[in-house]
Design an enzyme around this catalytic site. Structure first.
Site, PDB file in Angstrom:
ATOM      1  CE1 TYR A  69     -84.644  16.634 -25.898  1.00 20.80           C
ATOM      2  CE2 TYR A  69     -86.758  16.453 -24.791  1.00 20.80           C
ATOM      3  CZ  TYR A  69     -85.614  17.185 -25.102  1.00 20.80           C
ATOM      4  OH  TYR A  69     -85.460  18.454 -24.602  1.00 20.80           O
ATOM      5  CB  VAL A  92     -93.928  20.138 -22.385  1.00 22.28           C
ATOM      6  CG1 VAL A  92     -94.051  18.854 -21.550  1.00 22.28           C
ATOM      7  CG2 VAL A  92     -95.143  21.016 -22.200  1.00 22.28           C
ATOM      8  CE  LYS A  93     -84.519  19.823 -20.602  1.00 24.69           C
ATOM      9  NZ  LYS A  93     -84.255  19.466 -21.986  1.00 24.69           N
ATOM     10  CB  SER A  94     -92.182  15.564 -22.768  1.00 25.29           C
ATOM     11  OG  SER A  94     -91.753  15.132 -24.052  1.00 25.29           O
ATOM     12  CG  PHE A 135     -85.846  15.163 -19.087  1.00 23.93           C
ATOM     13  CD1 PHE A 135     -86.602  15.096 -20.255  1.00 23.93           C
ATOM     14  CD2 PHE A 135     -84.545  15.645 -19.168  1.00 23.93           C
ATOM     15  CE1 PHE A 135     -86.083  15.511 -21.471  1.00 23.93           C
ATOM     16  CE2 PHE A 135     -84.014  16.054 -20.386  1.00 23.93           C
ATOM     17  CZ  PHE A 135     -84.781  15.982 -21.544  1.00 23.93           C
TER      18      PHE A 135
END
Ligand SMILES: Cc1ncc(COP(=O)(O)O)c(C=O)c1O
Length: 291
Positions: free
Chosen positions: A154, A149-151, A31
């Site tokens: 979270y 890596v903006k995965s 995201f």
């Protein structure tokens, strides 16, 4: 509110995805958090570059060209008549059978764009500065999952945030496995000491933030102060002249105490306030027009 979902704008209440979406089942997805100011989307290209890099890192083929994603973001803002907004852009692995293996996902990736107006912290905290605490939850090691890596995973940040809230404050300083300051749960951290700006380097395990870059540029080019990336300890935080956090959602927020140690005079620092002013200018004058 209209949501962009897989190529169409749908009403908020109709914006649904399958329980077999691997983004839901396993957090298998990526995201971006993006902001628009005054009819312009701030650093959209940088955000989409990072999104594509995250996709490559998890071997996710995005079913759209970068320019089509840009159009989807603009379309969503226009449909919601927003010129100032926080935009959440999400791409999951897509629907598939149970099982981690991405090959189970026979349906194309799910693409979602949400545009809304959010403020991460209260006006009072932006005005007077916030307190933070160092928490026991360590930032995920880079050899487990790259912080860049903006995965959709979270949980590491959420557990740290929960520790901060239990301590009565809104944000947590996360340390890396060697005990050095990395970042906070949703923002990067900066210190000022003797008029030099310091921030943990990416090598320490921080997400290299887009707001972080903008602030470092403004510090160098507008305020003509030295900027150093490197290794910082909690001692450096406690003994700093100023401290602040940066992030797309958080924007720039002063920090006035850490672990119940007041930072300098316990008020937002003068260089911090100058950077906030410069950042406000930058966000209102630059960016991709929403048209
Ligand atoms: C863990 C983390 N660090 C830092 C940031 C700040 O990055 P950016 O300035 O690109 O929004 C974010 C933003 O969401 C984040 O989630």
């Amino acid at each position: 509110m209209k949501i962009y979902l897989d190529g169409k704008l749908v009403e908020n209440e109709d914006a649904k995805i399958s329980v077999f979406d691997h983004g839901f089942l396993y957090g298998d997805g990526i995201f971006e958090g993006i902001r628009a100011y005054n009819g312009r989307i701030f650093r959209l290209k940088e955000h989409l570059d990072r999104l594509l890099a995250s996709a490559k890192a998890i071997n996710l083929t995005i079913p759209m060209q970068q320019k089509d994603i840009e159009k989807a973001v603009i379309k969503t803002l226009l449909a919601n008549k927003l010129s100032d907004a926080y935009i959440r852009l999400i791409i999951t692995r897509g629907r598939g059978d149970l099982g981690l293996d991405p090959r189970n996902c026979t349906k194309p990736p799910t693409v979602v764009v949400i545009a809304d107006n959010i403020s991460m912290y209260s006006e009072e905290l932006y005005e007077n500065g916030m307190e933070v605490v160092t928490v026991s939850t360590r930032r995920i090691r880079q050899d487990s999952l790259s912080p860049n890596v903006k995965s959709l995973n979270y949980l590491n940040n959420i557990l740290a945030k929960m520790e901060a809230v239990r301590s009565g404050v809104m944000e947590a300083i996360m340390l890396n496995s060697e005990g050095y300051v990395v970042e906070c749960t949703g923002d990067n951290i900066f210190l000022i000491k003797n008029e030099i700006l310091y921030t943990p380097s990416g090598a320490e395990g921080a997400l290299v933030g887009i707001t972080r870059d903008a602030i470092m540029e403004l510090a160098k080019n507008k305020l003509k102060i030295q900027v150093k990336e490197g290794r910082l300890s909690t001692y450096d935080v406690y003994t700093a002249d100023e401290c602040f956090l940066t992030g797309t959602a958080a924007e720039v927020i002063p920090v006035i105490a850490a672990d119940s140690r007041q930072i300098a005079d316990g008020k937002p620092g003068k260089i911090t306030l100058k950077l906030i002013k410069e950042f406000k200018n930058l966000t209102r004058l630059t960016g991709t027009p929403i048209k």
